[in-house]
Write an enzyme that holds these catalytic residues in place. Structure first.
Site, PDB file in Angstrom:
ATOM      1  CE1 TYR A 149      -3.667   2.478   0.410  1.00  0.00           C
ATOM      2  CE2 TYR A 149      -2.668   3.136   2.548  1.00  0.00           C
ATOM      3  CZ  TYR A 149      -3.694   3.426   1.298  1.00  0.00           C
ATOM      4  OH  TYR A 149      -4.198   4.513   1.675  1.00  0.00           O
ATOM      5  CG  ASP A 252       5.776   4.165   0.932  1.00  0.00           C
ATOM      6  OD1 ASP A 252       5.927   4.945   1.975  1.00  0.00           O
ATOM      7  OD2 ASP A 252       4.679   3.722   0.333  1.00  0.00           O
ATOM      8  CE  LYS A 280       0.873   4.671   8.268  1.00  0.00           C
ATOM      9  NZ  LYS A 280      -0.503   4.307   8.416  1.00  0.00           N
TER      10      LYS A 280
HETATM   11  C1  LIG Z   1       3.398   2.237   3.306  1.00  0.00           C
HETATM   12  C2  LIG Z   1       2.528   3.318   3.051  1.00  0.00           C
HETATM   13  N1  LIG Z   1       2.627   4.392   2.142  1.00  0.00           N
HETATM   14  C3  LIG Z   1       1.846   5.645   2.161  1.00  0.00           C
HETATM   15  C4  LIG Z   1       0.771   5.614   3.064  1.00  0.00           C
HETATM   16  C5  LIG Z   1      -0.112   6.626   2.880  1.00  0.00           C
HETATM   17  O1  LIG Z   1      -0.077   7.287   4.120  1.00  0.00           O
HETATM   18  P1  LIG Z   1      -1.209   8.431   4.223  1.00  0.00           P
HETATM   19  O2  LIG Z   1      -2.397   7.673   5.148  1.00  0.00           O
HETATM   20  O3  LIG Z   1      -0.660   9.372   5.385  1.00  0.00           O
HETATM   21  O4  LIG Z   1      -1.661   9.045   3.096  1.00  0.00           O
HETATM   22  C6  LIG Z   1       0.787   4.420   3.910  1.00  0.00           C
HETATM   23  C7  LIG Z   1      -0.521   4.398   4.852  1.00  0.00           C
HETATM   24  O5  LIG Z   1      -0.841   3.848   5.333  1.00  0.00           O
HETATM   25  C8  LIG Z   1       1.479   3.251   4.044  1.00  0.00           C
HETATM   26  O6  LIG Z   1       1.347   2.285   4.757  1.00  0.00           O
END
Ligand SMILES: Cc1ncc(COP(=O)(O)O)c(C=O)c1O
Length: 444
Positions: A149, A252, A280
């Site tokens: 994700y 990521d 986060k």
């Molecule tokens: C690995 C990863 N990248 C990007 C995101 C997106 O972040 P946000 O929820 O702050 O938009 C998440 C959210 O859970 C994530 O787990």
């Protein structure tokens, strides 16, 4: 013994009320009745490692705002910074010292960050990273792994949910399954999908598509199907293959950043991503996203006729960046990460012992500050396909609902993960172990 939470009358009432004005009574489906039965626990207050619901029930919180609360709830230093900053004005959408204070600390901690650009969410960060990668390479396609994700931007929204194994195609030819309606099918023509944690599959996919790819994007520890660590050498090989074919290696770290080491998993595993994304934990409870990398790529955002556009009223939000600077100072204190790891290992070992002694087949997977429980006969869940095939997600949901009744706050979604913050203490882990023991007895 952990107190049993018996009354959630007010939670039920609030949820009924919320549904009058909000879709499913919440602002993201994972918080509502799609996950919590018969209704969510409606939270009202948090302090340290604890939260209280609207009925006054207390819980030890191991979800920690999906990992955003690296220092728990209402940390005194964060409260102090927020009050001081608010009194001077929350945001000017202008140049401020707060931006460099946060950016300098960020650069000291994250090895690959020659420069950083702040946005407001992890989704914005991964969106920007892809645009930068496309501009830098002059290519359009993206390699994305099954089950990962990266936020809710169109080209990332496929195969992010689990599906019955017979629907997901073969590892050689995975079926592309959109996670959302409303995305033009053509968007996915630019996405190459591959199974994760499998070097030979990756070599094959890269031989076929590598030269067309702008980027290979991966989570370093797969955190959207629970907690799935990479096999030894896998990420290094991915980076090497991406570079061999002229694609950027995009890491990521929205989940892992500032959690596994001061410099995230790139420091932990000695990786050199071309671009990395954060969110986060970086914001310690405030909305933030960030893209970090070398000047040669980030400078493409400099104002010109050929720039990579990244705008945003709330970019570099003053209040948030003051919090970021304070939070990074707290994380830089001697022994922080040792403590996070020790507390996590203690919780993992305690849970394993509970399942062993209760004779329940369950896998507690992960390490240090992040882990997940899978009800499975397997000794490991190594990828999306293992998760779809072998994880009994219904049993996990029942288990967590029992834990909620014993004063442990966690999401019943097996796709998320348990989080240890800097404020979790032995008493929280003891509460978890005692509650897990009760929940196991009730599962039968
Ligand atoms: C690995 C990863 N990248 C990007 C995101 C997106 O972040 P946000 O929820 O702050 O938009 C998440 C959210 O859970 C994530 O787990």
């Amino acid at each position: 013994m952990t107190p049993i939470t018996t009354t959630r009358t007010r939670s039920r009432e609030y949820f009924a009320r919320a549904q009058q004005s909000l879709v499913e009574g919440v602002n993201s489906p994972s918080r509502g009745a799609a996950v919590y039965s018969p209704h969510p626990v409606v939270l009202e207050r948090g302090d340290g490692s604890r939260v209280w619901d609207v009925d006054g029930n207390e819980y030890a919180d191991f979800m920690m705002s999906f990992g955003a609360l690296i220092h728990g709830h209402a940390h005194p230093r964060i409260v102090e910074v927020v009050s001081q900053t608010m009194a001077e004005g929350s945001h000017f959408a202008a140049a401020t010292p707060a931006e460099s204070e946060a950016a300098e600390r960020f650069r000291r901690m994250v090895p690959s960050a020659e420069a950083v650009r702040f946005a407001n969410t992890g989704s914005e960060a991964t969106m920007l990273a892809l645009r930068l990668a496309r501009a830098h390479t002059g290519r359009t396609k993206l390699l994305k792994f099954e089950g990962h994700y990266h936020g809710w931007y169109d080209p990332y929204c496929l195969n992010g949910h689990s599906h019955p194994i017979e629907q997901i195609g073969t590892p050689e030819n995975p079926a592309k399954i959109p996670d959302s309606e409303g995305i033009p099918a053509a968007v996915f023509d630019d996405v190459v999908l591959a199974p994760w944690n499998d070097v030979s599959a990756l070599e094959r996919v890269m031989r076929e598509h590598g030269r067309e790819l702008a980027a290979v994007i991966t989570e370093p520890i797969m955190a959207s199907m629970g907690c799935i660590p990479p096999r030894a050498g896998y990420l290094e090989k991915m980076s090497e293959l991406a570079h061999h074919y002229g694609a950027l290696f995009l890491l990521d770290e929205v989940v892992t950043g500032f959690r596994y080491a001061p410099g995230g998993c790139q420091q932990l595993y000695g990786l050199k991503p071309d671009l990395s994304t954060f969110g986060k934990a970086l914001g310690a409870g405030f909305p933030i996203g960030a893209v970090a990398g070398p000047r040669g790529i980030l400078d493409r955002m400099r104002w010109s006729d050929h720039m990579v556009l990244h705008y945003g009223t709330f970019n570099g939000h003053r209040l948030t960046l003051k919090v970021v600077a304070a939070s990074l100072d707290l994380l830089s204190a001697e022994g922080t990460y040792q403590k996070l790891f020790a507390m996590g290992e203690c919780a993992i070992a305690g849970l394993r012992e509970v399942f062993r002694h209760r004779n329940i087949r369950a896998l507690v997977q992960g390490f240090g500050p992040m882990f997940q429980i899978y009800f499975t006969e397997r000794d490991a869940i190594d990828d999306y396909r293992d998760y779809c095939r072998y994880a009994d997600t219904r049993k996990y949901s029942r288990f967590v609902h029992h834990l909620l009744d014993h004063g442990i706050y966690m999401t019943p979604s097996n796709g998320l993960h348990w989080i240890i913050s800097t404020v979790h203490a032995e008493k929280d882990v003891e509460a978890l172990i005692a509650a897990a023991d009760q929940a196991c007895a009730e599962l039968a």
